[in-house]
Motif scaffolding. Structure first.
Motif, PDB file in Angstrom:
ATOM      1  N   SER A 178      12.187  -9.498 -12.619  1.00 47.48           N
ATOM      2  CA  SER A 178      13.187  -9.856 -13.216  1.00 47.48           C
ATOM      3  C   SER A 178      13.506 -11.286 -12.627  1.00 47.48           C
ATOM      4  O   SER A 178      12.858 -11.644 -11.701  1.00 47.48           O
ATOM      5  N   ILE A 179      14.318 -12.100 -13.228  1.00 40.77           N
ATOM      6  CA  ILE A 179      14.361 -13.266 -13.052  1.00 40.77           C
ATOM      7  C   ILE A 179      15.453 -13.521 -11.859  1.00 40.77           C
ATOM      8  O   ILE A 179      15.270 -14.548 -10.718  1.00 40.77           O
ATOM      9  N   PHE A 180      16.338 -12.927 -11.644  1.00 38.91           N
ATOM     10  CA  PHE A 180      17.470 -13.054 -10.775  1.00 38.91           C
ATOM     11  C   PHE A 180      18.039 -11.558 -10.301  1.00 38.91           C
ATOM     12  O   PHE A 180      18.131 -10.673 -11.354  1.00 38.91           O
ATOM     13  N   THR A 181      18.347 -11.525  -9.153  1.00 35.56           N
ATOM     14  CA  THR A 181      19.158 -10.363  -8.777  1.00 35.56           C
ATOM     15  C   THR A 181      20.469 -10.626  -8.013  1.00 35.56           C
ATOM     16  O   THR A 181      20.389 -11.618  -7.009  1.00 35.56           O
ATOM     17  N   TYR A 182      21.587 -10.050  -8.136  1.00 32.56           N
ATOM     18  CA  TYR A 182      22.903 -10.194  -7.206  1.00 32.56           C
ATOM     19  C   TYR A 182      22.436  -9.319  -5.977  1.00 32.56           C
ATOM     20  O   TYR A 182      23.277  -9.811  -4.995  1.00 32.56           O
ATOM     21  N   GLY A 183      21.554  -8.545  -5.711  1.00 33.11           N
ATOM     22  CA  GLY A 183      21.483  -7.753  -4.515  1.00 33.11           C
ATOM     23  C   GLY A 183      22.591  -7.047  -4.240  1.00 33.11           C
ATOM     24  O   GLY A 183      22.782  -6.721  -2.791  1.00 33.11           O
ATOM     25  N   LEU A 184      23.174  -6.357  -5.228  1.00 35.83           N
ATOM     26  CA  LEU A 184      24.235  -5.447  -4.749  1.00 35.83           C
ATOM     27  C   LEU A 184      23.876  -4.071  -4.273  1.00 35.83           C
ATOM     28  O   LEU A 184      22.617  -3.696  -4.716  1.00 35.83           O
ATOM     29  N   ALA A 185      24.560  -3.557  -3.398  1.00 33.24           N
ATOM     30  CA  ALA A 185      24.103  -2.513  -2.662  1.00 33.24           C
ATOM     31  C   ALA A 185      24.032  -1.239  -3.685  1.00 33.24           C
ATOM     32  O   ALA A 185      23.018  -0.525  -3.656  1.00 33.24           O
ATOM     33  N   LYS A 186      24.859  -1.128  -4.504  1.00 32.25           N
ATOM     34  CA  LYS A 186      24.853  -0.157  -5.562  1.00 32.25           C
ATOM     35  C   LYS A 186      23.767  -0.344  -6.497  1.00 32.25           C
ATOM     36  O   LYS A 186      22.917   0.756  -6.836  1.00 32.25           O
TER      37      LYS A 186
ATOM     38  N   ILE B 290      20.706  -1.728  -5.438  1.00 31.56           N
ATOM     39  CA  ILE B 290      19.528  -1.254  -4.676  1.00 31.56           C
ATOM     40  C   ILE B 290      19.540   0.135  -4.255  1.00 31.56           C
ATOM     41  O   ILE B 290      18.360   0.800  -4.613  1.00 31.56           O
ATOM     42  N   GLN B 291      20.735   0.861  -4.343  1.00 30.52           N
ATOM     43  CA  GLN B 291      20.500   2.479  -4.170  1.00 30.52           C
ATOM     44  C   GLN B 291      20.155   3.017  -5.497  1.00 30.52           C
ATOM     45  O   GLN B 291      19.307   3.945  -5.477  1.00 30.52           O
ATOM     46  N   ARG B 292      20.803   2.574  -6.425  1.00 29.37           N
ATOM     47  CA  ARG B 292      20.135   3.008  -7.652  1.00 29.37           C
ATOM     48  C   ARG B 292      18.679   3.233  -8.050  1.00 29.37           C
ATOM     49  O   ARG B 292      18.020   4.094  -8.522  1.00 29.37           O
ATOM     50  N   LEU B 293      18.062   1.837  -7.848  1.00 28.48           N
ATOM     51  CA  LEU B 293      16.691   1.960  -7.815  1.00 28.48           C
ATOM     52  C   LEU B 293      16.032   2.595  -6.931  1.00 28.48           C
ATOM     53  O   LEU B 293      14.892   3.384  -7.204  1.00 28.48           O
ATOM     54  N   LYS B 294      16.382   2.929  -5.503  1.00 28.89           N
ATOM     55  CA  LYS B 294      15.837   3.604  -4.654  1.00 28.89           C
ATOM     56  C   LYS B 294      15.828   5.103  -4.992  1.00 28.89           C
ATOM     57  O   LYS B 294      14.937   5.826  -5.197  1.00 28.89           O
ATOM     58  N   ASP B 295      17.179   5.573  -5.681  1.00 27.80           N
ATOM     59  CA  ASP B 295      17.253   6.883  -6.165  1.00 27.80           C
ATOM     60  C   ASP B 295      16.143   7.219  -7.253  1.00 27.80           C
ATOM     61  O   ASP B 295      15.830   8.213  -7.509  1.00 27.80           O
ATOM     62  N   ASP B 296      16.105   6.219  -7.953  1.00 29.25           N
ATOM     63  CA  ASP B 296      15.228   6.540  -9.376  1.00 29.25           C
ATOM     64  C   ASP B 296      13.937   6.160  -9.043  1.00 29.25           C
ATOM     65  O   ASP B 296      12.926   6.081  -9.967  1.00 29.25           O
ATOM     66  N   ASN B 297      13.388   5.926  -7.889  1.00 33.01           N
ATOM     67  CA  ASN B 297      12.317   5.636  -7.452  1.00 33.01           C
ATOM     68  C   ASN B 297      11.475   4.599  -8.095  1.00 33.01           C
ATOM     69  O   ASN B 297      10.295   4.843  -8.695  1.00 33.01           O
ATOM     70  N   CYS B 298      12.145   3.666  -8.242  1.00 36.34           N
ATOM     71  CA  CYS B 298      11.625   2.387  -9.010  1.00 36.34           C
ATOM     72  C   CYS B 298      11.955   1.032  -8.305  1.00 36.34           C
ATOM     73  O   CYS B 298      13.222   0.933  -7.822  1.00 36.34           O
ATOM     74  N   GLU B 299      11.060   0.098  -8.092  1.00 34.81           N
ATOM     75  CA  GLU B 299      11.110  -0.995  -7.191  1.00 34.81           C
ATOM     76  C   GLU B 299      11.254  -2.151  -8.217  1.00 34.81           C
ATOM     77  O   GLU B 299      10.952  -2.148  -9.288  1.00 34.81           O
ATOM     78  N   ASN B 300      12.033  -3.183  -7.759  1.00 39.02           N
ATOM     79  CA  ASN B 300      12.181  -4.320  -8.513  1.00 39.02           C
ATOM     80  C   ASN B 300      11.760  -5.701  -7.649  1.00 39.02           C
ATOM     81  O   ASN B 300      12.081  -5.462  -6.549  1.00 39.02           O
ATOM     82  N   HIS B 301      11.169  -6.641  -8.331  1.00 38.22           N
ATOM     83  CA  HIS B 301      10.807  -7.885  -7.546  1.00 38.22           C
ATOM     84  C   HIS B 301      11.615  -9.028  -8.551  1.00 38.22           C
ATOM     85  O   HIS B 301      11.172  -9.280  -9.747  1.00 38.22           O
ATOM     86  N   SER B 302      12.585  -9.573  -7.814  1.00 31.17           N
ATOM     87  CA  SER B 302      13.128 -10.689  -8.650  1.00 31.17           C
ATOM     88  C   SER B 302      12.610 -12.353  -8.188  1.00 31.17           C
ATOM     89  O   SER B 302      12.230 -12.388  -7.016  1.00 31.17           O
TER      90      SER B 302
END
Length: 214
Positions: free
Chosen positions: A153-161, A163-175
């Motif tokens: 992605s271009i940009f991330t807010y880095g919100l805790a919610k 980050i946790q959702r990505l972790k729970d879905d076993n999916c990483e993001n690189h902004s």
């Protein structure tokens, strides 16, 4: 380009072309009703060739570094489609995109373009906030039989919610860039005052708590 330098350059560009506004003393209102000191419209990056080139080359380099086995790029509807197409052309890869819902005519597709079934896929997104819409795309692709390697992605807010959702879905993001870098650059270039930094970081920690405005 070094990732930290890239994050700074992208942040500078987002501020310069007004793809991002920071208004800690006159906040925006999200659809959820939450008051926010930041508004982001990364679609504007497509309108500025020099900025667009930095973004697309950055996305390409990020994919090549973290997902070298990728076979297909999938854009999110609608903001990720153009970026996925441009980067796919640079990488000579097939691409497609995922609709927010099934078409009500024709074949009723929700995934357009090449079939991702059995393919190693990277999702191209413009913005990660709570992660909900991005992960809906990931889940649709997985249900179709794709091996989703992750998100860029271009940009991330880095919100805790988010980050946790990505972790729970076993999916990483690189902004390419992030909230902390943007705030730092904004203060240095006097888009905001140094006194505003604490407000902005307090919002990021818990957007649902309106006390950041005090």
């Amino acid at each position: 380009m070094d990732e930290k330098i890239l994050a700074q350059e992208v942040a500078k560009n987002l501020l310069k072309i007004k793809a991002v506004f920071l208004k800690p003393n006159d906040p925006f209102t999200w659809a959820s009703g939450i008051k926010s000191p930041i508004y982001c419209d990364n679609r504007l990056t497509l309108s500025y060739p020099e900025v667009r080139e930095v973004v697309e080359e950055g996305l390409k380099a990020t994919i090549e570094k973290y997902y070298p086995d990728v076979e297909v790029l999938e854009g999110t509807s609608t903001a990720g489609i153009a970026h996925a197409a441009i980067v796919a052309e640079k990488m000579k890869l097939p691409m497609g995109y995922v609709r927010s819902g099934h078409k009500d005519h024709g074949r009723g597709n929700q995934i357009e373009g090449v079939s991702p079934k059995g393919k190693k896929v990277v999702v191209v997104e413009d913005l990660i906030s709570t992660g909900g819409s991005s992960l809906e795309v990931v889940d649709i692709l997985r249900e179709e039989g794709a091996d989703v390697l992750g998100i860029v992605s271009i940009f991330t807010y880095g919100l805790a919610k988010g980050i946790q959702r990505l972790k729970d879905d076993n999916c990483e993001n690189h902004s390419l860039s992030n909230f902390e870098t943007l705030v730092d650059i904004a203060a240095k270039e006097e888009y905001i005052s140094h006194e505003d930094i604490e407000k902005l970081l307090k919002f990021q920690k818990n957007p649902s708590d309106p006390s950041w405005m005090d």
